[in-house]
Write a protein that holds these residues in place. Sequence first.
Motif, short mmCIF file in Angstrom:
data_model
loop_
_atom_site.label_atom_id
_atom_site.label_comp_id
_atom_site.label_asym_id
_atom_site.label_seq_id
_atom_site.Cartn_x
_atom_site.Cartn_y
_atom_site.Cartn_z
N TYR A 122 -2.86 24.08 -33.74
CA TYR A 122 -3.00 22.73 -33.02
C TYR A 122 -2.21 21.74 -34.54
O TYR A 122 -3.30 22.19 -35.80
N LYS A 141 -2.77 18.90 -35.45
CA LYS A 141 -3.97 17.97 -35.06
C LYS A 141 -4.91 17.57 -36.59
O LYS A 141 -4.75 18.46 -37.40
N GLY A 142 -4.59 16.22 -36.17
CA GLY A 142 -6.53 16.62 -37.79
C GLY A 142 -6.03 14.78 -37.53
O GLY A 142 -5.59 14.22 -36.90
N ILE A 143 -6.56 14.43 -39.13
CA ILE A 143 -6.63 13.16 -39.28
C ILE A 143 -5.97 12.75 -40.76
O ILE A 143 -5.47 14.08 -41.51
N ILE A 160 -8.32 6.15 -41.91
CA ILE A 160 -8.24 7.26 -41.47
C ILE A 160 -7.40 7.19 -39.92
O ILE A 160 -7.17 5.83 -39.48
N TYR A 180 -5.03 9.03 -37.23
CA TYR A 180 -5.32 10.58 -36.07
C TYR A 180 -4.20 11.16 -36.15
O TYR A 180 -2.73 10.52 -35.85
N ARG A 181 -3.70 12.16 -35.87
CA ARG A 181 -2.46 12.77 -36.03
C ARG A 181 -2.45 14.08 -34.67
O ARG A 181 -3.38 14.73 -34.22
N ALA A 182 -2.11 14.32 -33.70
CA ALA A 182 -2.00 14.68 -32.70
C ALA A 182 -0.37 15.86 -32.69
O ALA A 182 0.77 14.51 -32.13
N GLY A 183 -0.15 16.86 -33.12
CA GLY A 183 1.33 17.22 -33.18
C GLY A 183 0.90 18.43 -31.91
O GLY A 183 0.57 18.35 -31.21
N ASP A 184 2.34 19.59 -32.37
CA ASP A 184 2.76 20.50 -31.86
C ASP A 184 1.77 21.28 -31.65
O ASP A 184 0.67 21.53 -31.90
N LEU A 210 -10.66 15.67 -30.71
CA LEU A 210 -10.44 14.82 -31.94
C LEU A 210 -10.65 13.53 -31.73
O LEU A 210 -10.32 12.70 -31.16
N TRP A 214 4.90 27.80 -27.64
CA TRP A 214 5.07 26.62 -28.08
C TRP A 214 5.04 25.11 -27.31
O TRP A 214 5.68 25.43 -25.91
N ALA A 215 4.37 24.21 -27.66
CA ALA A 215 3.73 23.50 -26.58
C ALA A 215 4.25 21.68 -28.04
O ALA A 215 3.52 21.60 -28.43
N PRO A 216 4.53 21.25 -27.20
CA PRO A 216 5.54 19.76 -27.95
C PRO A 216 4.90 18.56 -27.97
O PRO A 216 4.36 18.70 -26.57
N GLN A 217 4.15 18.15 -28.49
CA GLN A 217 3.82 16.81 -28.22
C GLN A 217 4.89 15.77 -27.61
O GLN A 217 5.63 15.71 -27.91
#
Lengths: 363, 363, 363, 363
Positions: A272, A274-276, A292, A294-298, B174, C300-303
Motif C-alpha cells: 500500500y 499509504k502513510g503520513i 501531519i 495523510y497519503r492514500a495511494g495505489d 490509517l 494493481w488497485a489504483p487510488q
Amino acid sequence: MTLTIGERLDPEIERRTPTGTIRVGVIGYGYWGPNLVRNFAEVPGSQMVAVSDLSAQRLAEVAARYPSLTTTTDFRDVLADPTIDAIIIATPVRTHFDLAMQALQAGKHVLVEKPMAETTQQGQLLVETARQHQRVLMVDHTFVYTGAVRKIKELVTGERLGQLYYYDSVRVNLGLVQHDVNVLWDLAVHDLSIMDYVLAQEPYAVAATGAAHIPGKPVNTAYLTCFFPDNLLAHFHVNWLAPVKIRRTLIGGDRQMIVYDDLEPSEKIKIYDKGITLNGNANPDKAHELLIGYRAGDMWAPQLPMTEGLRVEAMHFLDCIRTGERPVSDGVAGLRVLRILEAASVSLEHGGRPVELSPLEVA
Amino acid sequence: MTLTIGERLDPEIERRTPTGTIRVGVIGYGYWGPNLVRNFAEVPGSQMVAVSDLSAQRLAEVAARYPSLTTTTDFRDVLADPTIDAIIIATPVRTHFDLAMQALQAGKHVLVEKPMAETTQQGQLLVETARQHQRVLMVDHTFVYTGAVRKIKELVTGERLGQLYYYDSVRVNLGLVQHDVNVLWDLAVHDLSIMDYVLAQEPYAVAATGAAHIPGKPVNTAYLTCFFPDNLLAHFHVNWLAPVKIRRTLIGGDRQMIVYDDLEPSEKIKIYDKGITLNGNANPDKAHELLIGYRAGDMWAPQLPMTEGLRVEAMHFLDCIRTGERPVSDGVAGLRVLRILEAASVSLEHGGRPVELSPLEVA
Amino acid sequence: MTLTIGERLDPEIERRTPTGTIRVGVIGYGYWGPNLVRNFAEVPGSQMVAVSDLSAQRLAEVAARYPSLTTTTDFRDVLADPTIDAIIIATPVRTHFDLAMQALQAGKHVLVEKPMAETTQQGQLLVETARQHQRVLMVDHTFVYTGAVRKIKELVTGERLGQLYYYDSVRVNLGLVQHDVNVLWDLAVHDLSIMDYVLAQEPYAVAATGAAHIPGKPVNTAYLTCFFPDNLLAHFHVNWLAPVKIRRTLIGGDRQMIVYDDLEPSEKIKIYDKGITLNGNANPDKAHELLIGYRAGDMWAPQLPMTEGLRVEAMHFLDCIRTGERPVSDGVAGLRVLRILEAASVSLEHGGRPVELSPLEVA
Amino acid sequence: MTLTIGERLDPEIERRTPTGTIRVGVIGYGYWGPNLVRNFAEVPGSQMVAVSDLSAQRLAEVAARYPSLTTTTDFRDVLADPTIDAIIIATPVRTHFDLAMQALQAGKHVLVEKPMAETTQQGQLLVETARQHQRVLMVDHTFVYTGAVRKIKELVTGERLGQLYYYDSVRVNLGLVQHDVNVLWDLAVHDLSIMDYVLAQEPYAVAATGAAHIPGKPVNTAYLTCFFPDNLLAHFHVNWLAPVKIRRTLIGGDRQMIVYDDLEPSEKIKIYDKGITLNGNANPDKAHELLIGYRAGDMWAPQLPMTEGLRVEAMHFLDCIRTGERPVSDGVAGLRVLRILEAASVSLEHGGRPVELSPLEVA
C-alpha cells in the motif's frame, strides 16, 4: 549459492546441473517428515537413502511409497551409515539437540527442524560443533524460502517501505495443542524466523503475555512484543484455540506498508502506498510542530514465484553442502530465534515483565 | 429502563410514550458532536436547545441545519441556561473533567465523551459529585448500545460460550493521529468499554507495549494485555498507521467462540460451535493426563437489531433521567475503563512492565 | 467542461469560479430526490428554488431542512416559475416522458432519472424536443460520474486492456420489488449506462431470460446478453431476491482484465495483468494451430478520487447549461440504454429469443 | 447402498466390511486419472490392477508409485484382462463412447468421466448396452458426492428452502482452454450435474449465449439458462478467461436461500433465513394486490463431512457393483446432463435462440 535480495531464485536453480549426488537420511517421519522426504526425493542432486522413526506403521508407509529406501526404528543406524552425507532431523523439539549433536559429530551435514534446540546454550553448542567439524548446520525456517517472504525481504531491503515502524503478525486457528512446548515455540517460531530474515536485526528486549487454559498443558494463547532500536516494534499473536484461521502480517514503514496474508491463494502480498507525511508548520508560533499529512495511494500485489518453499530450501541446503556457503537460515539464525523464544518464556513466567537481550556473540 | 441481557430493546423503546420533554444542551460540535445533536433532535422525549463550540463556522453549520437552536461560543451560556436539563460534552479529553464538573454542579444531568477524564482521581470526583447532586452521569460508551455488542453480551451471560478463555481485539487503520492522547486512549477506549460491559469483571493487572513514530506525537501503535482471574486473558491491538482497516474481536470459551467483525455490513457476529473437549484417559498409566478432543461444528450468524447504537443510547440516557435508574455505561463504568487506561500508560512508560490494579472501591 | 478520459476532474471543478447562479427546481422527493436536492444545494453555481411532490409529509421534511425552498404538491407550479432555469425529474418511470416534455417545452434544461422514458419513441421525442428548444437534456446515469467508472473508462480507452473480450456484471440483493418496471429496468439500467459509457459502442442484438416469482409483480430475476461486433459479449445478472449483496463487474481483454467491486470500501477496481498469449506453432505439421500461453502477472488497485458521483454530475450539468456543451450522459446516451431495455423486454417475453437492434439514427 | 437424502454417509461406509475385492482397471492417466487411481487404491474392497495411457512417461510415473500395477499403452490389454471387474475411463471426451461401449460389451462395469459421450444418441446407446449386459454404468459426477452438495440436496429435498425460485451458478477463472469441447462441456458440466442431483427435475427448454475469442478454439465464455416448470430458472456462467477464480452458486426459495461457495475452506454452505412474505392487502380497494414483506433473519453454516467426494463416489461405485443398486449418478443422470449440453450447443450456434427439450424417455 547465497540467497541475495530480489534474486529470482527459482529459474536459476532449476537450470543448474548438479555435480555429485548428496545422500540424505531422515530421522523422524511424523507430521513434517513426509514433506521433507518428498522434496529431497524430487530435487536434482540428492538421493533419499534412509528413514528412521519409532513407529513401524509410519516406516511401512514411507517404504510403500519409496521402495528403494532403507527404514529403521533405530536412528543410530542412519547416523552410522557411512554413505550418508546429510541428516535431516524432524523429531520432537526435546530431541533436536541430542540428535543434531550426534549427527554433526558423526561428520554429517545437518538440517534440523525449528526451534533448533530447547535452550540457547544448546543452540550455541550446535553452532560451535558444526564449525569445528566444518559441516553445514541449517535450521528448517521454511517460510524464509517461499516466494512471498523473499518478495517481502526484497521490498524491505530495497527501502521501498522507507523507515520501518512496526511488524505485526497473527497466526491463530483451532490447532493441535502441543504437550512439550508452548504456543510461542510451536507457532511464533515461524513468524520469528520470518522477522529475523526480513528485518535482519535483533531485538534488545522482549515481553510476552499469555495463558494456559487446558489443565496440564502449556500456554496456548500468547502475545509477544520485540523491541528494536529506532522505535521499531514487532508483535506476535499466536493461539491454538481460535475459531478461525488467520495468517496475517502487517509491516509498516514511513513510505509504504505491506499486508501479507498467507491464506490468500494468489495475492499473498499487497503493498500500500499509504502513510503520513510530515511538513514544517507554516504557523510561526507553532514552528516546532510538524504538520501531519495523510497519503492514500495505489495498492499493488506482485505476482510471486510459485515454487514450494521447501523445495527451494532443499536445493539451497544441497548447494551449501557443495559450495561451503553459509545457509540463509544457518545455525546462527536458528540461535537468534531461540534466544527470543527463551527470553519470551521468562517474560511469560513473570506476567509480561520485559526481558533484555544482550547482543548475540558468536565466536 | 434497565438494559438487561438479551432484551430486545428497540421495539419497546419505540412504543413508549414520552412524558415530559427533556431539554438538552451540547458543548462541542467537532467530529462527534453532529451525531449527538442529530440523535437527540430525533428521538422522542428530548429537545435540542443549545450548542456551544469555539468555532463560529461550526456553529453556523449547526444553526443552518437546526434553525431553532441557540448557538454560542461560550459554554457558560449553556450551563447557565436554567431551562436546560441535560448537558452533553463532546470536547477534547483534557476538558472533560472541568466541563462535566461544572455541569453537575450547575445541577445538570451529564453525558460525557469517553474517556470521561484524564485521571482516575478526576473520574472518582465526577462520580461522587453526580451522587451528591443526584444527577445522572453517563459516559458515551456508544458500542455498548449497538445490536452487535448487546447480542454478544447476551451470548456470554447466557453461558453459550461456557468458561471464557480470551478476549482479543484489533482496531487499526490509517487514522487521525491525535495530539493530546495516545492511541490507547483514542482507540482502545472503545474496546475496553465493550469488554467491560461484556465480561462484567475487572482485570487485576495490565501490561502495555507500544511505540511513538512521529516526532512530538504520542504513542501511535500499542498492544495491551489485561489479566483476569481464572486465566481469562484480554488483549487489544490499536494502531493509527495501519494500511488496512480492521475491527475484529475474537472471544473464546470452552464451549463456543465468537468472531465480531464490525466492518461486515450484515453478519457482524459469527458464533462457532468449535473448541476442545477434555476426557479422562483410558490408558491407566496416564490416567492423570486428559485426552484432548477437537470439535468443529456449525457456525451461526444471528440477525441483529439495526437501530443505531447512539439512538438507543440517547433514549437510555433520557430514560435514566426520568426514572433515576443507573445507566449501563454510568460514571463507574467510565471509571473502570479509565483505571485500565491509566495503568496502561504507566506500563507503556516502563517498556511493558505489568501494573497491578487494586479492586475499585466506590463509596 | 467536457468530461474527457483520464482527466482528474475533481480538483479543477472545485477551483472554478461560478459565473451566474443557475436556479433549480426538483419534481419528486421520494427515494432519490433528497440526494439530488442535497447536491444541488451544495455545489457552487446553483440555487435550489422549489421542490414538488405528491406527499405533504415529504414536502414538510425538505422544507424543514431547507427553509428557503418553495414546496408544492403541484409540479406545474415549478414548471411555471419563470425564475427557474433547470428542472430535475425524480419521479416514477411512467411519468418521466410527460414531465420532461413539459419542462423542455417550458424552456427549462432537464435532468431526468433513468430510464429516461418508457419507450424508445418517447426517448427520441425528448431528444428532438431538447434540440429544437436548444436546451440541455441529461439523464441521471450517476455511476458514470464516479471515480471508479471514470477510471475504468480511462483504462479501456487507453487500451490498457487491449482487445476487449467480455463485460460481465452482477447486481443482486434482497431489494425492493418494483411494481411498474421489471428488474432489468430497475437494476440493469445502472450497468447498461456504465457499459454504454465504457465501451462507447452499441450492441447489434440482445437476448434476455428471466422469471417472475411473485404473483402480480414483474420479472424479478433476469439475465441479459448484449452482442457486439468482434465477438465482444456483455452480460448482466440482476435479481431482487438474492440472499447476499453483490455488485461486481468483470471486464476481460487480451492484455489485462478488470474486476470492479462496488462494495469494496477502498479498492473498488483491481487490474490484473493476466491473460493468454498466442504464438505461432513450432511444429510444422500444426503450423495453423496457435500455441496458447497463460500469463499471470501483478495486480494493481489504483487510488480513486473520492468525490461523490452525484456531486460531479451536478457540476457537469450546470457546466453544460452554461457552455452549451453536450453532457456525457446526454439524451442520446439515455436513448441508447432505453433501446437495449426495450429489446430486452421483447426477448424476455419470447423466452430468450435474440432481438436485433438496428443502428441508432438521431437526426 | 442408495445415497438417500440427509444420510450421514461417511461413517457407515467406513464401518462396512467389504465382501469380495473388486478388481479395477483405469484407461487414461492424464489430469484426473491420478486421483481416480489413488482413491481406488485406498478404499477398502477394491484392488487397482492395471492402467493404460498413450504416454510412456505417465505410465512410468504410476508404476513408480504403485509398483504392483500392470501398465500398458494399449487399452485393449485392460479390456481383455478377464480378472478385471470394472473399468474407469478418464480419457478425452471424444473417446468416451467407444471405450465405454467396448468395456460394457466386454462385460465390465464402467465408471466414465463426464460428459459421458459426445451426443445424446451415444449416451442412450451406452445406457441400453449397460442394461442389456446387466452392468453398472456410472458417470463421474464427482461433486454430487461431496459433503457440500449432499447437504444442499438434503436442504432442498427437506423443503427447508420452500418453493424454489432460481439456481444461479458461476464457475470462472483463468483456466486451460480446451481444444475439442467448448467451455459449457468443460465447466458447466460440473454445475449441470449438481443441479440435476439437487433439483431432481428436467428443464423443458434451454438458451445459451457465448463467444469464442481465440482463433481456432471453441467458445470460451458462455451463459446458459435452463427453464423449468413453475417459473423455476437455472443459470450458469462459465469462463476460461476470467482474472479471478469464482465458484459460487445461489439457490433461492420462498422460505430460505443458500449460498454455496466452493472456494471457502470451511464454510462452503451458508443458509440465509431471508426472503419475502406475501400477505393479503388490508386496503379493500386493492384487495387483489398482495403486500410484500421483507424478511432478514439468521444465517447458518452447517459443519460438513470432510471425506473427499471422489472417495465417497468410489465406495458407492463398488457398492453398486456388489448389490446391483442404481448409482446416484447413473448413466441416465449422465444422459440428462448430456441432453442439456447438446441443446445448449444448438442454442449457442443460433445466437441464444431457446431450444426445447422433450421429456427424456428411457426404455
